[in-house]
Scaffold this motif. Sequence first.
Motif, PDB file in Angstrom:
ATOM      1  N   GLN A  82       0.824  -1.207   0.000  1.00 16.90           N
ATOM      2  CA  GLN A  82       0.000   0.000   0.000  1.00 16.90           C
ATOM      3  C   GLN A  82       0.864   1.266   0.000  1.00 16.90           C
ATOM      4  O   GLN A  82       0.549   2.250  -0.693  1.00 16.90           O
ATOM      5  N   GLY A 102      -7.587  10.265  -1.387  1.00 18.21           N
ATOM      6  CA  GLY A 102      -8.519   9.165  -1.158  1.00 18.21           C
ATOM      7  C   GLY A 102      -7.804   7.877  -0.793  1.00 18.21           C
ATOM      8  O   GLY A 102      -8.223   7.145   0.115  1.00 18.21           O
ATOM      9  N   ALA A 103      -6.699   7.581  -1.510  1.00 16.38           N
ATOM     10  CA  ALA A 103      -5.927   6.371  -1.226  1.00 16.38           C
ATOM     11  C   ALA A 103      -5.339   6.416   0.181  1.00 16.38           C
ATOM     12  O   ALA A 103      -5.390   5.435   0.933  1.00 16.38           O
ATOM     13  N   CYS A 106      -8.058   5.994   2.736  1.00 19.39           N
ATOM     14  CA  CYS A 106      -8.567   4.623   2.693  1.00 19.39           C
ATOM     15  C   CYS A 106      -7.673   3.679   3.489  1.00 19.39           C
ATOM     16  O   CYS A 106      -8.159   2.914   4.326  1.00 19.39           O
ATOM     17  N   PHE A 110      -8.600   1.712   6.697  1.00 17.28           N
ATOM     18  CA  PHE A 110      -8.580   0.253   6.591  1.00 17.28           C
ATOM     19  C   PHE A 110      -7.765  -0.355   7.729  1.00 17.28           C
ATOM     20  O   PHE A 110      -8.177  -1.350   8.343  1.00 17.28           O
ATOM     21  N   ASP A 165      -8.282  -5.296   0.845  1.00 17.96           N
ATOM     22  CA  ASP A 165      -7.722  -4.078   0.245  1.00 17.96           C
ATOM     23  C   ASP A 165      -7.602  -4.198  -1.269  1.00 17.96           C
ATOM     24  O   ASP A 165      -7.304  -3.233  -1.966  1.00 17.96           O
ATOM     25  N   ALA A 168      -9.670  -1.766  -3.331  1.00 12.67           N
ATOM     26  CA  ALA A 168      -9.131  -0.403  -3.339  1.00 12.67           C
ATOM     27  C   ALA A 168      -7.894  -0.310  -4.222  1.00 12.67           C
ATOM     28  O   ALA A 168      -7.732   0.653  -4.992  1.00 12.67           O
ATOM     29  N   PHE A 185     -12.561   5.738  -6.074  1.00 17.77           N
ATOM     30  CA  PHE A 185     -13.525   5.882  -4.988  1.00 17.77           C
ATOM     31  C   PHE A 185     -14.482   4.691  -4.907  1.00 17.77           C
ATOM     32  O   PHE A 185     -14.930   4.318  -3.823  1.00 17.77           O
ATOM     33  N   ILE A 188     -12.318   2.063  -3.161  1.00 16.68           N
ATOM     34  CA  ILE A 188     -12.160   2.436  -1.756  1.00 16.68           C
ATOM     35  C   ILE A 188     -13.444   2.150  -0.983  1.00 16.68           C
ATOM     36  O   ILE A 188     -13.421   1.605   0.134  1.00 16.68           O
ATOM     37  N   GLY A 189     -14.572   2.480  -1.576  1.00 13.35           N
ATOM     38  CA  GLY A 189     -15.860   2.240  -0.925  1.00 13.35           C
ATOM     39  C   GLY A 189     -16.098   0.769  -0.667  1.00 13.35           C
ATOM     40  O   GLY A 189     -16.568   0.371   0.412  1.00 13.35           O
ATOM     41  N   THR A 191     -13.787  -1.628  -0.356  1.00 14.87           N
ATOM     42  CA  THR A 191     -12.857  -2.100   0.671  1.00 14.87           C
ATOM     43  C   THR A 191     -13.321  -1.715   2.069  1.00 14.87           C
ATOM     44  O   THR A 191     -13.368  -2.550   2.984  1.00 14.87           O
ATOM     45  N   ILE A 192     -13.656  -0.448   2.277  1.00 15.46           N
ATOM     46  CA  ILE A 192     -14.081   0.011   3.606  1.00 15.46           C
ATOM     47  C   ILE A 192     -15.397  -0.638   4.010  1.00 15.46           C
ATOM     48  O   ILE A 192     -15.592  -1.035   5.176  1.00 15.46           O
TER      49      ILE A 192
END
Length: 681
Positions: A82, A102-103, A106, A110, A165, A168, A185, A188-189, A191-192
């Motif tokens: 990451q 955003g990354a 995230c 995470f 992850d 993402a 995004f 990311i959404g 993954t979260i």
Amino acid sequence: MISTAIRVARVGSAAELAAAVLMMAGFPAIMVAALIPSVPAFAVATAVTYLADHYLHRKGSYLVNRLSKVRAGLSIRFLIRQLLLILLLARMNLSDGLIFYGATACFIAFYGLQAPHGALVTLIRNRRRLPVATRNVDLASRVRIPDAPPLGLLNRSAEKMLHLDLAAVVGILLAAQLDAPMPAFLGIGVTIALGSLYVVALMPYVRGKKVPPNADKVLAKVDEWLRDYRPETVLYFSGSKESAYQVNMWLETMEQLDSRPLIILRERVILQGLAPTTVPVICVPGGVHLMNMDLSTVRVALYAANVGKNIHLLRVPTMKHVFIGHGDSDKLASVNPFSKAYDEVWVAGRAGRDRYAIADVGVRDEDIVEVGRPQLAPIQVLAGVPEGRMPTVLYAPTWEGWDGDPGNTSLMLAGESIVRKLLKADPPVRVLYKPHPFTGTVLAKAGAAHQKITELIEKAAAERAADARHQADATILAAAKADLARIEARLAVLVGGGSDKGDEAEASRDGVVDVARYEEIARLRGEWNVAYWRSFPVWEHRVISGSEPRLYDCFNVADAMVSDISSVVSDFIASGKPYAVTDSAELGVEEFKRQNTAVRAATVLSNSAAELGELLDAVRVQAADPLAEDRVELKQYLLGPDEPTSLEQFNTAVANLAIKAEARNVGQESRAAAGAAETVV
């Protein structure tokens, strides 16, 4: 070269070695791709590390499990990937864009989810770990043990959580390549959201009716069961994962006892390796828990190994304690001075008694009882080689031992010579090679010798199969293989159906054996053994590893055996067939026979195996077997008489010792009552 690398890296196969190399090379490749920067190269290198990491974890690779010891554990590897992705974005001049922020957000969020996830998983496992684990003990009617969480939630939970992850990472890479934030995004959404759902899914299992009762209540209910069952004879065992075979060899005998049996184990890993049985089993890891357990009805305790944890039961005076061991041989382990801690020592025959007398380690002759070897009942006696069939010779060396003495096993000094001579024998013979399960665990040289012998036998088998002189009936082989497939499919259903519990607590709750299923499994295993030997030609060389076919099954198809000083030799003597033992320490024939009783009727081999022809002559022509009468006499000396049967002798010994224990207890009660009466007066 590859086999050496596999051994050094301690991986199980060339595929595991390749995966390990790819994973270790993948991280530098990711860094280079980030510095260039190149999204396609980064994606390929990242995919390689993901796949290799997953493969190694699925295989339970020793190497990947040891990476945490050098600060390269699972979480670190994901974090590095990451961070390198953040570096890639910076090198692509995206550090001021929404994708970069955003990354970063995230991955921080995470990792914020990892703490509650890890805490919940640990809490659930700890709360569901009972102070005891059982089999064939009716806990379900006595204590409420809720169902385990779905296997998918707890099995390899850290790996599953971290792999979330992936959404993402894929989304961010697509966004970087397309210079559009939307894929980032979305990823990311996902993954979260998935990480949060994983945490939420675990929460119900840490409260309310989904939590098992506390340790005190469980122990009280186990004591309640013990008072109802009233066990009389206990088989006690403690040891490492690899030593489970030492207790497994006594299971059938315990099932046939005239008294009520119970098996007490001290390590959960032994319970996992315990063969199916109808005998009640209680695994008690805690010494205090064991010492507080209600075993007041037990009169005889049997010990299969000399280990430190034996003291937790040896301290109980109301029962008599017996060392029964896990084999009969001339090794020093068979005359361990610790044996004098027991009330009695049970040996197979007169040889065991004499062994202790010669060793003079403090075990009194009156405390030794000859009971035979109940486990040897499946071994078939000498029948001779049928006309027209190629003789079969079994090579079953022992392992290198904890002290690493090269004289313990023939593998390193003589193994290759033995196998080469057997493979080149004229007239030819078939070779079966069954190594000890501990081979190579102490000395890498022993493991290398085993690998070399395996390669020799497999090569010879391939050459023989290609030889036009050796033809097999394809119809018979096909029918046998079909039988094997049918039996294995049925066994998979039966065994799988009885071992699919979510965790140890659930297995303990529902672990009462289905007798009908157990008997069907036993019958099918017998049929499997017959089909196995029919599934390949009677002249085909074989390397036999794993638990099936069993050693005694190999005895029954062999016409002779080559081995080392171990219980394997003493057991094989029950067959009456010719055998050879290797003098790996080069003591000389006379001294070797003087020191080792089981060798007295054997062909003694030097490390060159030059004497192997004597054994082969005895196999091919029974009239030319000069040691046949010696083997008959030695069998009785080592293993005792054929009548009464060993099981009858064993049951008699248990009953006699139980009477002694009861007499002692009654005497103690009488003295206590007399003392109390004098105090009152």
